[in-house]
Write an enzyme that holds these catalytic residues in place. Structure first.
Site, PDB file in Angstrom:
ATOM      1  N   ALA A  77      16.187  -3.911 -19.993  1.00 25.39           N
ATOM      2  CA  ALA A  77      15.173  -4.949 -19.781  1.00 25.39           C
ATOM      3  C   ALA A  77      15.764  -6.178 -19.096  1.00 25.39           C
ATOM      4  CB  ALA A  77      14.568  -5.348 -21.125  1.00 25.39           C
ATOM      5  N   ASP A  97      25.019   1.487 -10.249  1.00 26.10           N
ATOM      6  CA  ASP A  97      26.105   1.883 -11.145  1.00 26.10           C
ATOM      7  C   ASP A  97      27.245   0.886 -10.918  1.00 26.10           C
ATOM      8  OD1 ASP A  97      27.181   3.360 -13.208  1.00 26.10           O
ATOM      9  OD2 ASP A  97      28.032   4.901 -11.912  1.00 26.10           O
TER      10      ASP A  97
HETATM   11  P1  ITT Z   1      22.530   1.439 -17.658  1.00 27.40           P
HETATM   12  O1  ITT Z   1      23.055   2.719 -17.023  1.00 27.40           O
HETATM   13  O2  ITT Z   1      21.718   1.665 -18.885  1.00 27.40           O
HETATM   14  O3  ITT Z   1      21.833   0.535 -16.687  1.00 27.40           O
HETATM   15  P2  ITT Z   1      25.344   0.860 -18.250  1.00 27.40           P
HETATM   16  O4  ITT Z   1      25.894   0.301 -19.528  1.00 27.40           O
HETATM   17  O5  ITT Z   1      25.757   2.227 -17.851  1.00 27.40           O
HETATM   18  O6  ITT Z   1      23.782   0.625 -18.241  1.00 27.40           O
HETATM   19  P3  ITT Z   1      26.447  -0.169 -15.758  1.00 27.40           P
HETATM   20  O7  ITT Z   1      26.413   1.134 -15.059  1.00 27.40           O
HETATM   21  O8  ITT Z   1      25.867  -1.362 -15.063  1.00 27.40           O
HETATM   22  O9  ITT Z   1      25.729  -0.188 -17.168  1.00 27.40           O
HETATM   23  O10 ITT Z   1      27.942  -0.514 -16.128  1.00 27.40           O
HETATM   24  C1  ITT Z   1      28.847   0.443 -16.649  1.00 27.40           C
HETATM   25  C2  ITT Z   1      29.830  -0.229 -17.589  1.00 27.40           C
HETATM   26  O11 ITT Z   1      30.627  -1.175 -16.835  1.00 27.40           O
HETATM   27  C3  ITT Z   1      29.179  -1.060 -18.693  1.00 27.40           C
HETATM   28  O12 ITT Z   1      28.910  -0.284 -19.825  1.00 27.40           O
HETATM   29  C4  ITT Z   1      30.233  -2.115 -18.966  1.00 27.40           C
HETATM   30  O13 ITT Z   1      31.231  -1.619 -19.811  1.00 27.40           O
HETATM   31  C5  ITT Z   1      30.857  -2.343 -17.605  1.00 27.40           C
HETATM   32  N1  ITT Z   1      30.181  -3.484 -16.908  1.00 27.40           N
HETATM   33  C6  ITT Z   1      29.213  -3.404 -15.976  1.00 27.40           C
HETATM   34  N2  ITT Z   1      28.840  -4.614 -15.565  1.00 27.40           N
HETATM   35  C7  ITT Z   1      29.598  -5.493 -16.265  1.00 27.40           C
HETATM   36  C8  ITT Z   1      29.667  -6.898 -16.307  1.00 27.40           C
HETATM   37  O14 ITT Z   1      28.889  -7.668 -15.559  1.00 27.40           O
HETATM   38  N3  ITT Z   1      30.544  -7.470 -17.143  1.00 27.40           N
HETATM   39  C9  ITT Z   1      31.338  -6.720 -17.918  1.00 27.40           C
HETATM   40  N4  ITT Z   1      31.324  -5.393 -17.973  1.00 27.40           N
HETATM   41  C10 ITT Z   1      30.461  -4.773 -17.144  1.00 27.40           C
END
Ligand code: ITT
Length: 192
Positions: free
Chosen positions: A12, A70
């Protein structure tokens, strides 16, 4: 006329952020808004591959133009790890504390602390695929600082700053973040 487009996420916070950026010309729908409750498998070994899988899945199964993102943290001394595996570095699930602890362990005694966050967005319009990315460079410190943000934010200090992402408020982080930079490129494409 308002253009309908799907952002392949159930997060969200991400939806709210992108709606604010794209403005009233776009109606951005999340996965739950189109009745997609499947956990779309992210089986690629690159950020680009996973973003593409999610965006194409929505186009193929639901017919909407779609974009998907991603993100990974890429650490130089670890040959780019955790990278595409950032969310599950310490094992399955989204346990940020365990992921950060493993990162600290793997960097113990390492003097090269260079790292970057990278976000890839895949946009599928009709049968056209466009990929954009956004990068923020920085370094990994050897202690955790700050309570804001999520994931690896408490150990990541962006270039040109002394604060970690977790010590910044969301407005400051969002003005320089990898996700903001990728999203700005997406907006340029969508409005052109
Ligand atoms: P969704 O697929 O549900 O959107 P996700 O947790 O997989 O969420 P992302 O693909 O955006 O999210 O990111 C993968 C991982 O990278 C996330 O779980 C965090 O551990 C890390 N990460 C991503 N963006 C970050 C940020 O802005 N600050 C710190 N860690 C981040």
């Amino acid at each position: 006329m308002t253009r309908k487009i799907v952002f392949a996420t159930n997060n969200a916070h991400k939806l709210e952020e992108i709606r604010a950026i794209l403005g009233e010309d776009f109606q951005v729908l999340g996965l739950s808004d189109i009745g997609c409750n499947e956990d779309i498998p992210e089986t690629a070994d690159t950020l680009e591959g996973n973003a593409e899988i999610k965006a194409r899945y929505v186009k193929e199964h639901y017919g909407y133009d779609c974009f998907a993102d991603d993100t990974g943290l890429e650490v130089e001394a670890l040959d780019g790890a955790p990278g595409v595996y950032s969310a599950r570095y310490a094992g399955p699930g989204h346990d940020s504390a365990a992921n950060v602890a493993l990162l600290m362990k793997n960097l113990a005694g390492e003097s090269n602390r260079n790292a970057r966050f990278r976000t890839v967005i895949a946009l599928v319009e009709g049968d056209r695929l466009t990929l954009v990315d956004g990068v923020v460079k920085g370094r990994i410190i050897d202690e955790l600082r700050g309570d804001n943000g999520f994931g690896y934010d408490p150990v990541f200090v962006p270039e040109g700053y002394d604060m970690t992402f977790a010590e910044m408020d969301s407005k400051e982080k969002n003005s320089i973040s990898h996700r903001a930079r990728a999203t700005a490129k997406l907006k340029d494409i969508l409005v052109s």
